[in-house]
Design an enzyme around this catalytic site. Structure first.
Site, mmCIF file in Angstrom:
data_model
loop_
_atom_site.group_PDB
_atom_site.id
_atom_site.type_symbol
_atom_site.label_atom_id
_atom_site.label_comp_id
_atom_site.label_asym_id
_atom_site.label_seq_id
_atom_site.Cartn_x
_atom_site.Cartn_y
_atom_site.Cartn_z
ATOM 1 C CG HIS A 167 -15.926 -48.549 1.005
ATOM 2 N ND1 HIS A 167 -15.869 -47.435 0.210
ATOM 3 C CD2 HIS A 167 -14.796 -49.266 0.739
ATOM 4 C CE1 HIS A 167 -14.766 -47.479 -0.524
ATOM 5 N NE2 HIS A 167 -14.100 -48.587 -0.220
ATOM 6 C CB CYS A 255 -15.328 -41.090 0.008
ATOM 7 S SG CYS A 255 -16.541 -42.350 0.234
#
Ligand code: GLY
Length: 268
Positions: A167, A255
């Site tokens: 990511h 997250c």
């Protein structure tokens, strides 16, 4: 017109799944510890509440081991949101309850379909630009799907080639509106400086993922003490939370929440 950077004032979180043992991870270093992950998740929620964030915790799904990583399931831009199609196929069942929660707070939710994939961990907002990692989890069709929704809010999307990284926000996050923390092994600091940001190199890999709370406050993993010190030296007010049990499943601070920007502003 560039919108103002505002403190985070509302966020959705999702509890750690009783199926946590099955969470995805790049490195299997032994059994995952549900109790420790749940405790660290609760500490994170408490830190947000103490920072003035209105936190809503959605229930966990025992069939979705990664559901606490709620950021990956949607990208909220103003009144519009894109429900993602995660690149990790086993995570696609996480999305529907998050859509319901977004609709209930008044978001207009858009969908994306195959072959597009995108996860919110790949989306870094800087003013009116969304930088989007082309990563293990997000492809070009996913970037295009986000660009269509972002345009409804007058935002521009710029892809960032990441190679094999999971990511974008594993390698770069904001500490405040103008300052990024960067892991140079994931993202080139010179590239980030080209986005108009002042760059601090993370001293520990997990230190590259911090959460800008606004008003000069930043949440930093306790496992990144040297990065925290660099941020303090820049004049930021650092609050730390432990996250080692969550890191073992490749989770990071950002997250764990889906931030809902205040109308007319933007936040981390
Ligand atoms: N365990 C988080 C992820 O791999 O998506």
């Amino acid at each position: 017109m560039r919108r103002p950077f505002v403190p985070i004032d509302a966020a959705l979180l999702r509890a750690v799944s009783p199926g946590w043992a099955g969470a995805l991870r790049a490195v299997d270093d032994g059994p995952l510890d549900f109790a420790a992950a749940a405790r660290q998740h609760a500490d994170y929620a408490r830190a947000l509440v103490q920072a003035g964030v209105a936190v809503t915790v959605l229930p966990a799904d025992p069939r979705q081991p990664d559901c606490c990583f709620i950021e990956d399931t949607a990208v909220v831009v103003g009144r519009h949101a894109l429900a993602t199609r995660p690149g990790a196929a086993t995570r696609r069942g996480e999305v529907s309850p998050v859509v319901d929660a977004l609709v209930s707070v008044g978001c207009i939710v858009h969908r994306m379909g195959p072959p597009a994939t995108l996860e919110g961990g790949d989306v870094l907002r800087v003013g009116d630009v969304l930088y989007v990692g082309l990563s293990q989890r997000t492809n070009r069709a996913g970037v295009e799907a986000l660009a269509a929704v972002a345009a409804l809010e007058g935002l521009v999307v710029k892809p960032v080639e990441l190679g094999d990284a999971m990511h974008l926000k594993g390698g770069v996050t904001l500490a405040d509106a103008d300052t990024a923390v960067v892991d140079a092994d994931v993202v080139d600091p010179a590239q980030v400086a080209g986005w108009g940001l002042s760059v601090i190199e993370a001293a520990e890999p997990v230190g590259a993922n911090v959460l800008a709370l606004g008003r000069g406050r930043v949440l930093v993993p306790a496992e990144a003490p040297a990065t925290a010190e660099r941020l303090r030296r820049r004049g930021l007010a650092v609050r730390t939370v432990e996250g080692a049990a969550l890191h073992r499943a490749d989770g990071r601070l950002t997250c764990l929440s889906l931030r809902l920007p205040r109308p007319g502003g933007w936040c981390a």
